[in-house]
Write a protein that holds these residues in place. Structure first.
Motif, mmCIF file in Angstrom:
data_model
loop_
_atom_site.group_PDB
_atom_site.id
_atom_site.type_symbol
_atom_site.label_atom_id
_atom_site.label_comp_id
_atom_site.label_asym_id
_atom_site.label_seq_id
_atom_site.Cartn_x
_atom_site.Cartn_y
_atom_site.Cartn_z
ATOM 1 N N GLU A 581 -8.067 -13.663 8.495
ATOM 2 C CA GLU A 581 -7.360 -12.653 7.712
ATOM 3 C C GLU A 581 -6.087 -13.184 7.067
ATOM 4 O O GLU A 581 -5.497 -12.510 6.215
ATOM 5 N N SER A 598 -0.415 -3.614 13.483
ATOM 6 C CA SER A 598 -1.425 -2.750 12.864
ATOM 7 C C SER A 598 -1.068 -1.281 12.985
ATOM 8 O O SER A 598 -0.613 -0.809 14.039
ATOM 9 N N GLY A 653 -1.642 -4.595 9.152
ATOM 10 C CA GLY A 653 -3.042 -4.201 9.065
ATOM 11 C C GLY A 653 -3.261 -2.790 9.547
ATOM 12 O O GLY A 653 -2.326 -1.983 9.624
ATOM 13 N N ILE A 761 -5.489 -7.652 7.549
ATOM 14 C CA ILE A 761 -6.159 -6.811 8.547
ATOM 15 C C ILE A 761 -6.772 -7.708 9.618
ATOM 16 O O ILE A 761 -7.750 -8.414 9.369
ATOM 17 N N SER A 776 -9.872 -2.239 14.492
ATOM 18 C CA SER A 776 -9.684 -2.637 13.110
ATOM 19 C C SER A 776 -10.517 -1.780 12.148
ATOM 20 O O SER A 776 -10.440 -0.557 12.166
ATOM 21 N N ARG A 858 -10.936 -2.458 -0.062
ATOM 22 C CA ARG A 858 -9.659 -2.734 0.616
ATOM 23 C C ARG A 858 -9.002 -3.983 0.046
ATOM 24 O O ARG A 858 -7.788 -4.042 -0.124
ATOM 25 N N GLN A 859 -9.839 -5.001 -0.211
ATOM 26 C CA GLN A 859 -9.305 -6.299 -0.615
ATOM 27 C C GLN A 859 -8.475 -6.213 -1.890
ATOM 28 O O GLN A 859 -7.540 -6.995 -2.077
ATOM 29 N N GLN A 866 -8.842 -9.971 5.318
ATOM 30 C CA GLN A 866 -9.233 -9.077 6.412
ATOM 31 C C GLN A 866 -10.299 -9.747 7.255
ATOM 32 O O GLN A 866 -11.144 -10.485 6.757
#
Length: 944
Positions: A581, A598, A653, A761, A776, A858-859, A866
């Motif tokens: 990640e 996180s 994250g 993440i 996660s 998400r990226q 991640q």
């Protein structure tokens, strides 16, 4: 005639005519006939006779199916029809036929159990006369000094009653009775505590709330141990006592830790009375059993294995350590404590281990580049040992090391390549096991053009020369776009030794493609000594084959990581980290360091989605905490300190994604889940960037800010254009936004950024356990399984599913048996409604492309990457090829483990029926695993 027992209703044919059965209840009302109720009642009878595991055996399940069919056939062939095609039956008639079917099958004991079941149901329908309970004499308890005293049953009752407080499904008397049944005359004090915990945890598989009860009973043991150690005399305290007890205990605890040489003496300079008053004792009740046992075994401080740190003191100690350099450190410590103890955010494991101690190595991940000479290689291995000693997870870039057959000027000999040195690095990771708390963890990265790549692929195999195998080291391919393009074009690929093509290591995108083609032409002209040509698609197939066989090397993408890096003006990303990640620049002189934590997504949910105001508050504090880590951190190498102080990267994250979907009633395999992945990460990204920019206004930007993408007003969402341009549009990207990014860009250009990188993440393998949420961004592995980690084995039932099944009257011992039989998967349990089967589909039921799509969305918001595990129930060459090409085409930077179902599934066993044996150990195995890695891989904990 055989009727499937799972059929909810049946209309068998009699004399060629379908007959619909109606059941006449005892109150005279009617209801449609349901064969499921017959099979459930029979299964309960078998469970009563043969034990809780009977429902998971083929013999019992097949027999119940057959006997249910016989009962149905008997009912439809007797008695008058109430109307053509219809027949009414009395409840007693059905029960009589069940008894008769069991007797005719020779199952006399089961038939007797069913009779007893009928009698119990009859008694339940009539008021019971109150009766007194005759207490047997209490056994004696043996103290550590050998003295004996009567067992204090009333204190046990208080503790158990407290443990069951506000848990409506927990029966305190049931736990107490089971505990007393386990106690014998002369039982040791610690065995009584164990008996309490064992009694509660044995019911977790049938009711998840018992996990909280078991944790609270374990908490009583922790209180006795810690209070006794801190105060220097035996002490016991109930939860009610701790409302005042924490305030008295906390200053003594700090002094004890400082005197033992474990806590930083600076902690004694805080306003301990003010901090003690801020402790929230009631938050001790929020732990599951897995969470508290993990905390006890591996996080709470101890002297000679006697814990002196209570859970809330643990959170406050971590907060104090992170606040050491704050101007108003008492206020900030309380703010940080509130965030940690509420489970809204949790720092990574190294921070939790070491914050506030005399060796505060708080960073999670370290990335290094190994230099191509003997001194550089062994310096890199030495640095691995130093970094791993204090809980760091390592990613090594080995690409610069010349390959096998390359010329060595100093000896006029030929290189043996990187494999022998990787063997040494592997054994170093095993030797440095972080004080026994977990083994050292390292991942070696190699670019796909390296001449040793084919041997590199074999490192994790169980066959071949053991001197060229690294069974404990993780490995990963660092794949350039040009290789993927050659695969798609069915072209050739040339392997080189980096000493002859030194600039390829630092190039990516169009510059790499141009230089690479130039070196291929030079090889054709005979100007390059060591090279080899292979078919790109054949090498790709080998990469996928060994990935399936061994779980390694992982597939990660060099160009996506670099083209979207905010720091491309100041170096190159040469690898990721242990858990794929982190994407930070490395050189021989700079070891990239990342500090992780996180956000618990579930703790920020409302019925409509994520509470944006609460999330903003959490993220602002979390980013401040992560930035503070950089300044209080203990650095074991100068290369790590240099890089961290210059660039100040952090990795915020999230965890609990699957739980959030369950609460929002969104199936993981759906467009709605992909949209939620997008919107929730956009919120985290926006607030994280804003928080870092506001910190820059307060504390100044990081040293290498000028020239970064941030300084040019290019945020992670904007860097998608750079990847799109570099690939000539051959990439699937979603550019939709919902928040006011224009205003945020202006703020960043005005204030700068405190941190070069802000988001990543991580797997959250352990901290998610502490918070009691799903790991996660992972899908649910199984709805009922036994989780194995370094603290032991723990029964875990999906609480959201259990609640839904209860609401529909479907949660019973038979359902537990069905879940065990089907390895926690609902697909084979037909009496579970279709909507629940869809909502609670497990990882191996989900098309992995859904995971890729969600990760892609998400990226686009993340400046790093991640940890993305991919699951495939039935891998094939074509399926793997399509999946990993999709990961590349959807713009992912990295992938993590490929997990396939193991031949060993959940053991069909139970914790019940231990017969009071206090040393009983759960015998169930771990949940379905990947090729060579467990779901809770200890390596992941180096990240979180």
């Amino acid at each position: 005639m055989t009727i499937a027992s799972s059929s909810p209703a049946a209309t068998p044919a009699v004399s060629g005519q379908a007959v619909e059965l109606t059941v006449v209840r005892r109150d005279g009302s009617s209801t449609p006939f349901d064969t499921t109720k017959i099979s459930v009642a029979m299964t309960k009878a078998f469970l009563a006779v043969e034990g809780a595991d009977a429902g998971t055996t083929h013999r019992v399940r097949d027999l119940v199916t057959d006997l249910t069919g016989r009962v149905l056939a008997a009912l439809t062939s007797r008695g008058p029809n109430s109307s053509p095609g219809r027949r009414s039956v009395q409840v007693e008639d059905i029960q009589d036929q069940v008894e008769l079917a069991l007797m005719r099958a020779g199952e006399h004991q089961v038939a007797r159990a069913y009779v007893l079941y009928r009698e119990e149901r009859t008694k339940a329908r009539t008021p019971a006369d109150p009766s007194g309970i005759t207490d047997k004499p209490a056994p004696t308890v043996r103290a550590a000094d050998g003295s004996r005293s009567p067992l204090d049953v009333e204190r046990l009752r208080v503790i158990v009653t407290e443990a069951a407080h506000d848990l409506d499904a927990v029966d305190a008397e049931l736990i107490l009775d089971a505990t007393l049944g386990s106690c014998y005359d002369g039982i040791a004090e610690h065995e009584v505590e164990l008996a309490l915990v064992m009694a509660a945890r044995s019911y977790v598989e049938t009711e998840p709330q018992y996990s909280f009860a078991a944790a609270r009973l374990l908490l009583d043991q922790i209180r006795r141990e810690a209070l006794g150690r801190v105060h220097g005399e035996p002490r016991q305290a109930s939860q009610a006592d701790m409302a005042q007890g924490y305030a008295e205990y906390f200053p003594h605890y700090i002094r004890t830790g400082i005197e033992a040489g474990q806590l930083d003496p600076e902690l004694g300079g805080f306003d301990l009375e003010r901090l003690a008053a801020a402790i929230r004792p009631e938050r001790d009740l929020g732990f599951t059993f897995l969470a508290l046992q993990t905390l006890y075994d591996r996080y709470l401080l101890h002297i000679d294995k006697v814990r002196y740190e209570l859970p809330q003191a643990f959170f406050l100690r971590v907060a104090m350590g992170i606040a050491l350099r704050e101007d108003d450190r008492d206020t900030r410590a309380i703010e940080f404590y509130e965030l940690l103890s509420s489970f809204r955010f949790l720092s990574s494991t190294p921070t939790l281990f070491n914050s506030g101690t005399t060796r505060p190595q708080l960073s999670s991940c370290f990335l290094t580049t190994v230099e191509d000479d003997l001194s550089g290689i062994f310096t890199g291995i030495r640095n691995n040992a130093l970094l791993a000693k204090y809980s760091g997870g390592l990613g090594n870039d080995w690409t610069p090391i010349r390959g096998i057959g390359a010329h060595i000027r100093g000896t006029n000999g030929e290189s043996q390549g990187i494999i022998p040195f990787l063997k040494v690095a592997n054994d170093t990771a095993v030797a440095v096991n972080q004080g026994g708390r977990r083994k050292g963890a390292v991942c070696a990265y190699l670019e796909t053009w390296h001449i040793d790549i084919e041997e590199f692929l074999e490192l994790r195999k169980n066959t071949g020369d053991e001197r060229r195998r690294t069974h404990d080291m993780n490995t990963a391919n660092w794949v350039p776009d040009l290789f993927m393009q050659r695969v798609e074009a069915d072209g050739e690929w040339t392997l080189f030794s980096p000493d002859e093509v030194p600039d390829l290591h630092d190039l990516y995108g169009a510059a790499f493609a141009e230089a690479y083609a130039g070196y291929e032409a030079a090889a054709d002209r005979g100007e390059i000594r060591v090279f080899r040509r292979v078919k790109a698609v054949e090498l790709w197939r080998r990469m996928l084959t060994v990935l399936f066989e061994t779980g390694h090397p992982w597939i990660t993408f060099k160009d996506a990581a670099n083209l979207r890096s905010p720091q491309q003006h100041d170096g190159v990303v040469h690898s990721s980290n242990l858990c794929t990640e982190i994407t930070l620049n490395t050189t021989v002189d700079e070891t990239a360091v990342c500090n992780l934590g996180s956000v618990n997504l579930v703790a920020h949910l409302t019925a409509d989605g994520v509470d944006d105001d609460l999330l903003r508050e959490t993220v602002r504090t979390a980013v401040r905490m992560l930035d503070n880590v950089i300044d209080v951190n203990f650095y074991t190498t100068p290369e790590a300190e240099r890089a961290n102080q210059r660039h100040r990267p952090v990795g915020l994250g999230l965890m609990g994604f699957a739980d959030a979907l369950a609460k929002l009633r969104i199936p993981y395999a759906s467009d709605a889940a992909v949209e939620f992945a997008d919107t929730s990460m956009e919120q985290v990204s926006y607030h994280a960037i804003e928080a870092s920019s506001e910190l820059a206004a307060e504390r100044g930007s990081y040293s290498s800010y000028d020239g970064s993408l941030w300084s040019l007003g290019i945020l992670p969402i904007d860097s998608l254009d750079l990847l799109h341009t570099a690939r000539d549009g051959d990439v699937i990207l979603d550019r939709s936004t919902r928040l006011d990014w224009k205003t945020l860009r202006a703020k960043v250009l005005r204030n700068g950024m405190r941190n070069s990188n802000v988001m990543a993440i991580a797997p959250t393998a352990t901290i998610s356990n502490i918070c009691g949420v799903s790991q996660s961004i992972e899908p649910t592995y199984s709805n009922l399984f036994v989780k194995s980690n370094m603290s032991g084995e723990f029964t875990v039932a999906n609480p959201y599913l259990v609640a839904d099944l209860k609401a529909r009257g479907l949660w019973d011992q038979v359902m537990v048996s069905d879940l065990k039989y089907h390895d926690g998967v609902l697909a084979g349990i037909e009496r579970v409604p279709a909507d629940l089967r869809e909502l609670y589909a497990t990882a191996f039921e989900i098309d992995p492309l859904w995971l890729v799509k969600a990760a892609s969305r998400r990226q686009k918001w993340i400046d790093q990457s991640q940890s993305l595990n991919l699951y495939m129930a039935k891998p094939s060459g074509r399926a793997l090829d399509e999946l990993y090409r999709s990961a590349w085409r959807y713009g992912l930077k990295t992938t993590y483990y490929l997990r396939s179902q193991s031949a060993t599934h959940v053991e069909k066993s139970t914790l019940q029926g231990t017969d009071g044996r206090l040393n009983a150990v759960p015998v169930a195995l771990a949940e379905p695993t990947g090729a060579v890695c467990s779901i809770d891989d200890p390596d992941c904990e180096a990240c979180q």
